[in-house]
Structures are given as C-alpha cells and as structure tokens.
Design a protein around this motif. Structure first.
Motif, PDB file in Angstrom:
ATOM      1  N   ASN A 414       0.855  -1.186   0.000  1.00 34.60           N
ATOM      2  CA  ASN A 414       0.000   0.000   0.000  1.00 34.60           C
ATOM      3  C   ASN A 414       0.890   1.235   0.000  1.00 34.60           C
ATOM      4  OD1 ASN A 414      -1.415   2.322   1.367  1.00 34.60           O
ATOM      5  ND2 ASN A 414      -3.134   0.916   1.216  1.00 34.60           N
ATOM      6  N   TYR A 415       0.762   2.047  -1.032  1.00 35.68           N
ATOM      7  CA  TYR A 415       1.599   3.239  -1.171  1.00 35.68           C
ATOM      8  C   TYR A 415       0.856   4.510  -0.751  1.00 35.68           C
ATOM      9  CZ  TYR A 415       4.561   0.104  -3.873  1.00 35.68           C
ATOM     10  OH  TYR A 415       5.363  -0.946  -4.254  1.00 35.68           O
ATOM     11  N   ARG A 416      -0.376   4.356  -0.285  1.00 30.05           N
ATOM     12  CA  ARG A 416      -1.204   5.524   0.041  1.00 30.05           C
ATOM     13  C   ARG A 416      -1.175   5.880   1.521  1.00 30.05           C
ATOM     14  NH1 ARG A 416      -6.900   4.039  -1.240  1.00 30.05           N
ATOM     15  NH2 ARG A 416      -6.382   4.682  -3.369  1.00 30.05           N
ATOM     16  N   SER A 417      -1.378   4.877   2.370  1.00 36.98           N
ATOM     17  CA  SER A 417      -1.680   5.140   3.776  1.00 36.98           C
ATOM     18  C   SER A 417      -0.535   4.735   4.697  1.00 36.98           C
ATOM     19  CB  SER A 417      -2.947   4.374   4.187  1.00 36.98           C
ATOM     20  OG  SER A 417      -3.998   4.625   3.280  1.00 36.98           O
ATOM     21  N   THR A 418      -0.602   5.268   5.925  1.00 40.01           N
ATOM     22  CA  THR A 418       0.399   4.924   6.923  1.00 40.01           C
ATOM     23  C   THR A 418       0.223   3.481   7.376  1.00 40.01           C
ATOM     24  OG1 THR A 418      -0.987   5.581   8.792  1.00 40.01           O
ATOM     25  CG2 THR A 418       0.381   7.302   7.780  1.00 40.01           C
ATOM     26  N   HIS A 419       1.262   2.951   7.996  1.00 39.26           N
ATOM     27  CA  HIS A 419       1.221   1.590   8.538  1.00 39.26           C
ATOM     28  C   HIS A 419       0.065   1.434   9.520  1.00 39.26           C
ATOM     29  CE1 HIS A 419       2.404  -1.986  10.785  1.00 39.26           C
ATOM     30  NE2 HIS A 419       2.448  -1.259  11.886  1.00 39.26           N
ATOM     31  N   GLU A 420      -0.183   2.466  10.328  1.00 42.93           N
ATOM     32  CA  GLU A 420      -1.224   2.392  11.345  1.00 42.93           C
ATOM     33  C   GLU A 420      -2.621   2.290  10.710  1.00 42.93           C
ATOM     34  OE1 GLU A 420       2.484   3.811  12.874  1.00 42.93           O
ATOM     35  OE2 GLU A 420       1.259   4.606  11.235  1.00 42.93           O
ATOM     36  N   ILE A 421      -2.830   3.018   9.633  1.00 43.85           N
ATOM     37  CA  ILE A 421      -4.125   2.977   8.940  1.00 43.85           C
ATOM     38  C   ILE A 421      -4.294   1.653   8.192  1.00 43.85           C
ATOM     39  CG2 ILE A 421      -5.455   4.026   7.057  1.00 43.85           C
ATOM     40  CD1 ILE A 421      -4.310   6.754   7.990  1.00 43.85           C
ATOM     41  N   VAL A 422      -3.242   1.212   7.517  1.00 40.45           N
ATOM     42  CA  VAL A 422      -3.298  -0.063   6.787  1.00 40.45           C
ATOM     43  C   VAL A 422      -3.554  -1.222   7.750  1.00 40.45           C
ATOM     44  CG1 VAL A 422      -1.959  -1.695   5.409  1.00 40.45           C
ATOM     45  CG2 VAL A 422      -1.863   0.743   4.880  1.00 40.45           C
TER      46      VAL A 422
END
Length: 768
Positions: A414-422
C-alpha cells in the motif's frame, strides 16, 4: 474551566446532562456564556483531542480558575422545569444540582497495531529492455507489479489492494505490450468503469517513453457502456441512434410513471426512483420480466412496471443505458459470425475494477475472449460494494473456474496510507469469510494511530469534527485535505448544517438532495407550516398523501375556500370521500394542527405522529424497495434536528435556509476544488485524503439495519459487503483517520459497530 455563567446561573459541566452540551456550545457562540470569576465572555469547547471545557476569547492572559462549587448535601427529590434549553430544578439553585450520570468517554487510539517493520523493496530482475527504460524515466515497479506487467499471455487475475498502484500496472502493462511485445494497439481492449478513468490512463500513457499519440489513439478504451454501444451502433445505426437514447433520468422516470398510471399506482407515494434501480438490477443480471420471482407486493408492482416500461421503449424505438449491454449480449448470442469477427479483432483484454463487474458485463467479456483467453482482470474483492447495481465479487473469487489455467498475482504493498491505517483496515477486513486471503503492507509509518471518538449524538459529532478541522487548518492543513464519509446521505444532515454555519468551504455530491426535501420530512414539515399559515397551498398538497387523499382534491378545496370564505385547512372538515372514518379523521386534523402552533417543534412533531397516525402513512407509503433509507429513519432524524429549536417558526426558517444552502453548495462544488469533501463511502471509492472522518460507526448505521436483518435471517452476504464498505472508508485516509462512535443514533442508545471490535479489544498476541 468546568464552570461558567448562563443567564446569571452557574453551570458546571459535571452536573449538566450530556445532551445539553450542544446547547452550551451554541450559547457560547451567541455570547451568552460568562466567566464566573472575571465576567468576560467564554465559549464551550467540543472537539476530539480535548475534554469539553469552557475557555476565554482570546485565551491569552486568562488565569481564571473554577470557583469552589463543590456539591451540597444531597437533598430530597425535587421537580424540574425547562428553561433556555436546560432542565433546571424548581426548588433549589442550579449550583446544588446532583452529579450527572452522563460520563464523557475519552477518545482512544485503535488497539492491536503491530510494530512497523520496514521492508526492503524487492526489485524485479528481468531482461526486458522497456522495463529498464521505464525505470530510468521514473516509472519504478515493485516485483509483484512488474510480474503483473510482464505476464501478457493467458488469463491473469491481479488482486490490487487499496493504494497498491493498480492504475500504474494497467497503463504500464499496456505500454509494455505495445513497446516490448510489439502487439498491435488495435487488438487491445482497455475497459474501465468511468470515462474519467479511461482518460486518465491514456494521459498517463502519453507520458511513457516511446509511446506515440497514434498508438494511444488506436487502443480501444472506454467504459463497458461506451465500448459495447459502439458495436451496436455500427451494426444497427438506425435502431441505436443516439437521439433515441433515454439519457436523462427524468425521461426514464416520465416513461415509468406513465406505465404506473396505467397500473393505478399513486405518483406521489410510489418510489419510482427505486423501481428504476430495481429494473436496472434485473436487466444487468440478465433477468427478463418473465423470469422475475417477486418476493414482496412492491416487487410485484415493479415487475408489472418492468414489462410495461420495456414494451413502451420497444414501441417508440427508444433505449436506455442498460440496453447498451443487454443489446450487445443479444447481438453476440444470435449472431455468431459477428461475435467471431470481434473475437478475431481483439486479442487482449484489460479490465479495471473487476470486483464491480455484473453478470451481463462478465458474460460479454467471456464471449469476446473465448478464443484468445488473454484476459487481465484487475480488482480487489475487499472493495466490492455495489451489489445494488448487480455487482458480485463471486466473478473475481471464481475467476480460475471460468478461465482455466489463470494465474493470480497479489499486489500487497500500500503506497497511500500509513502503517497504522493499513493495519487498522487489515484488522477489519480479516473478519470477512468470503474473500481471497491477503494482507496489505504499508511503506511508511505515521505520526499517530487512528482514533475512535465517542460523541453524545449526531449534533455533538458534527461539532467535534468541525472543531477538529478548524484546529488542523490553523496548523497548516488545507480544506481539500479533509473528507467526511457517511453510509447514507441522510447521515450527513448534522455535519452539513454545522459546516453551512461555519466559514469553511465544503463540497457535496451533485445528486445529494437536502434532507428537508425528502418526502417524509417534507410531509411532516408541511403540518408545521399549516399551523402558522392555514392557507399555504404547497403545504396542504404535501400533507394530502399522509391523509391518504388524492392530489385532485386540492382544486375542490380551493373552490370551497373561496365560496365559504374559510382557510384551506378549515376546508378539510368539508371534504367528502364516502368513508365515515376518513371524514372523521379530516375533522380531527384541523384542531390538532391549530393546537401545535405554540408548541416546540419536537413536541409538535410527536403530537402529529401520535394523534394523526403519521406512522401508518410511513408504513403504507409503498417504499418497501428502499432498504437503505427508510421513511421512519427520516422522521427520527427530523426529531433530532428539531430538538435544537424552541419555536416552530425558527425551525422552519432553519429548514428553508438549509435547503437554499444545499443548492448554493452544489453550485460552488463545481468550481471550488479547495474544499472539504462530504461524501457517501460509495462515492469516495478510488479517492484519497490526508484526513478522513468516518461518522456514525454504530450498528444500524454501519453496518446498516438492512444488513443486520439479513444476517439474522441467515444471509451473510449483506453484512460482509457492509464490512467492505468500512474497509473502503478506512483506506481513503492517507495520514489521519478518525472514526466516530456516537452514544445515541436517531435519539436512541447506539452500540459501537461490530466491525470495530478487533480495534477496541486487547489481544494477547499482536503478531498481525
């Protein structure tokens, strides 16, 4: 500060009912709150990051502390009275009010986020010259992306998770086939779900090395409808002439309403928009009127409309958008030579958003690719959210069955969101059973974990969000960085009103009607209007359906009003229907409406509901087909909105202002790009924002009631789609995610969405 003065009375947050917080906030904005120490004006804070409190304006150089107002000795039970929006004791001062039972639940960070472990991106080691050329020009692929680009022969399913770069894969694969494999661009069909997506892909291709404009133009690209309409219009130009297309919604609605009149369906009461949606679902699922098996009386009516609608189109030589697909399907089915011609012409098929494909689209692709087998389908079953249009994730889940020998490549980065959101999104979607096993991985970590916050109700929820946005804009964010997402348009009522009364720019969908224009809401408001003006014709017309009367009676009433010099409302007493019970009810309407004129809006609505049988009208309206937005829910929402007003006149003026603002915001939305986005989750799919707020994350809202009911009846598909909706909403966020879990929803106690359970409970093992 916990204490302030309102109308010379001491107010302590700990001793005021939680439902009064919004009233305190509004009084602060109006300048009615004072500091009990320095007597200067204060305001009441409702936000996400801090507890509710009073504060000075400006806050600089104010060191006032709460006065000593510790609770007095408990006294005997006393009676209360309503005053200025507050429930105050009659026999003692407000400073002696006992501690409120309502506790403020603090915002909390999402739990069970595993530690971020950076991954070294695996480079794709290959001998393909064009991939090296692309890398030199800045188009760099990870190993899974490159693998999907290079496997050009045979069926291929690319599982492209949220933010994984699926558009890059599709465009790069197209360029690779033309430049490296020297495939004729005219033999490539690139199918998208929107014209915008097709245009974006061609624009990207134009920036790729060695790609010539002629080559790009020769690629056959577009939406399913545009591509297959081209085929139809080529083979039967007269039948499929563009001037015979029912391109406007009102044209289709006009035709179906004409059919409804033949079937004696009430135009004011029958949900024709939903009937058209249901007909479209049947057509896209290749179900003819004769094949429909109705499951309700409403569906029986829709089937009859379906038959007459199709007959009327055929008689007048017209067609709609759904006919473009079903017509091409019939063309191929009954003309094998024509089908073979296109099978020979198109050798490669690239299909975007494959999880959104419906039956007729799937069958068309199977027909065309039967010879070459070169189908590259790109999609994500976790983002399949359009079942009401006939889309079904089973086509993606069963891809290998219909395309034997198919390879499957999963894009997991995932190139969009932070690790926490993913990680938050992963925890939610892992609960679904019917899905392809996969887990997204983020490329970077963020500043903070996603946040769950717990407002009292929709009003406090809206205020908290607007406050948080204002704070972030002061920190340097821009309005375009924010999106507020909701399950249905009615869920946006409170936040729309709060933004409309702020100076913040925001945008809404062009087809998002004002809450106060909704049928049930408009009917109830018309009762209130008649209490203030008994001769308002529009209001009288709007209440007639609620009294189970035809619109034709209005002419007789107007004539009666002139002849007997009485108001339109009084004319109800003289209406003759031949049914004694109905005529008795008409006589009752007049005194009831007159009696509400001096009541508060909420009391007036409840009296109309109780004494005039308004719920019976809602139940019999004939909108059983609307599983998502029910009339009874609209009435509950209206009650929540009405609670903030003390007079009917003020409330009605507010509703008119909100209607006007809705129109104005729609016009501005076309021009203003730097604006906060208000959107349903469905509309937000494919978009991304730095900050996302998901509102109404409670059972009954997300997941919606209709899915919970289906779940109780043993049908798990709707609840899984609702969970995919939550997943889509979460993955719109790039850096900051806030999920609102109100304690009350539509005036009733609410329970946190079951989708949030893995985000709230502690886990012994956090190796995600």
């Amino acid at each position: 500060m916990k204490t302030a003065m309102l109308h010379n009375k001491i107010i302590n947050i700990n001793r005021v009912s939680r439902e009064m917080f919004q009233s305190l906030y509004d009084n602060g904005k109006k300048g009615h709150l004072q500091c009990p120490v320095c007597k200067e004006k204060v305001r009441f804070y409702i936000g996400i990051n801090q507890e509710p409190h009073f504060y000075h304006i400006p806050e600089l150089n104010h060191t006032c502390k709460d006065p000593d107002d510790s609770p007095s000795i408990p006294q005997e039970k006393v009676e209360y009275e309503e005053r200025n929006g507050f429930r105050l004791p009659v026999s003692r001062t407000i400073t002696a009010v006992q501690e409120s039972d309502s506790k403020i639940k603090q915002a909390q960070m999402v739990k069970n986020i595993p530690p971020f472990i950076p991954e070294t991106m695996s480079k794709y080691n290959c001998s393909f010259h064009y991939l090296r050329t692309l890398a030199q020009s800045g188009v760099i692929l990870d190993s899974e992306q490159a693998d999907a680009v290079c496997r050009t022969e045979g069926p291929l399913l690319v599982l492209a998770g949220a933010g994984s770069g699926k558009t890059r894969v599709l465009t790069t694969r197209t360029a690779f086939m033309i430049q490296e494999k020297e495939i004729d661009p005219k033999s490539i069909m690139l199918v998208t779900f929107t014209a915008k997506a097709a245009a974006e892909m061609k624009e990207r291709l134009s920036r790729y090395p060695n790609m010539e404009r002629l080559q790009i133009r020769q690629i056959v690209s577009g939406t399913f409808h545009s591509l297959f309409y081209r085929i139809l219009s080529f083979h039967a130009p007269e039948k499929w002439s563009s001037d015979k297309l029912l391109s406007k919604g009102w044209q289709r609605e006009q035709m179906i309403k004409h059919a409804g009149r033949e079937l004696h369906l009430d135009e004011k009461e029958f949900a024709y928009d939903l009937a058209l949606q249901q007909i479209g679902f049947w057509k896209n699922t290749l179900i003819s009127p004769e094949q429909v098996r109705p499951t309700s009386s409403w569906e029986e009516s829709v089937v009859n409309l379906y038959k007459k609608y199709e007959q009327a189109k055929e008689k007048e030589g017209l067609f709609d958008f759904d006919d473009m697909l079903t017509g091409c399907y019939d063309l191929f089915l009954h003309n094998p030579a024509i089908l073979e011609n296109y099978q020979n012409r198109f050798q490669y098929f690239l299909i975007d958003e494959f999880q959104d494909i419906n039956k007729v689209q799937y069958e068309l692709i199977k027909m065309l690719s039967a010879k070459s087998k070169n189908v590259c389908a790109v999609g994500d079953d976790d983002q399949s959210i359009y079942a009401f249009r006939g889309s079904d994730p089973k086509y993606l889940l069963d891809f290998e069955k219909d395309f034997p020998g198919a390879e499957v490549i999963a894009l997991k980065q995932n190139y969009r969101s932070t690790h926490e959101i993913v990680s938050t999104a992963n925890q939610v979607i892992l609960q679904n059973k019917k899905r392809r096993a996969k887990k997204m991985k983020a490329q970077y970590t963020g500043e903070k974990f996603p946040c769950l916050f717990f407002p009292f109700d929709e009003e406090e929820e809206a205020t908290s969000i607007v406050t948080d946005i204002q704070e972030k804009i002061e920190e340097g964010f821009e309005p375009k960085d924010f999106a507020i997402l909701f399950r249905t348009n009615t869920g946006s009522r409170a936040v729309f009103e709060r933004l409309a009364n702020s100076s913040l720019p925001f945008r809404i969908d062009q087809d998002a009607e004002s809450f106060y224009d909704r049928f049930i809401v408009r009917s109830m408001l018309s009762f209130l209007k008649l209490s203030l003006n008994e001769d308002e014709k529009g209001a009288m017309q709007n209440i007639l359906p609620a009294l189970f009367m035809k619109q034709t009676v209005i002419k007789d009433m107007m004539a009666e009003s002139i002849l007997n010099d009485c108001t339109l409302l009084e004319c109800l007493k003289h209406v003759k229907t031949g049914f004694a019970f109905q005529e008795r009810k008409f006589k009752k309407v007049v005194p009831v409406i007159r009696s509400i004129a001096h009541l508060s809006p909420i009391m007036a609505i409840e009296k109309i509901e109780k004494e005039l049988g308004f719920q019976d009208f809602i139940k019999k309206r004939g909108n059983e087909g609307n599983k998502i937005e029910k009339g009874s829910d609209d009435l509950k929402d209206l009650k929540v909105a009405a609670k903030s007003f003390t007079s009917i006149l003020d409330f009605l003026e507010h509703t008119e202002h909100m209607r006007a603002m809705n129109k104005e915001i729609k016009q501005q939305s076309k021009k203003n790009q730097n604006a906060i986005t208000l959107s349903t989750v469905h509309r937000a799919k494919g978009l991304e924002y730095k900050v996302v707020y998901i509102i109404g994350a409670v059972d009954g809202s997300l997941p919606h009631d209709h899915a919970l009911e289906a779940y109780r009846n043993g049908d798990f598909a709707p609840i899984e789609e609702e969970r995919r909706l939550m997943y889509v909403a979460i993955t719109r966020a790039m850096n900051h995610l806030y999920i609102s879990v109100p304690e009350k929803n539509r005036g009733r106690k609410a329970y946190p969405s079951r989708f949030l359970s893995p985000l709230i409970r502690e886990k012994a093992n956090q190796n995600q």
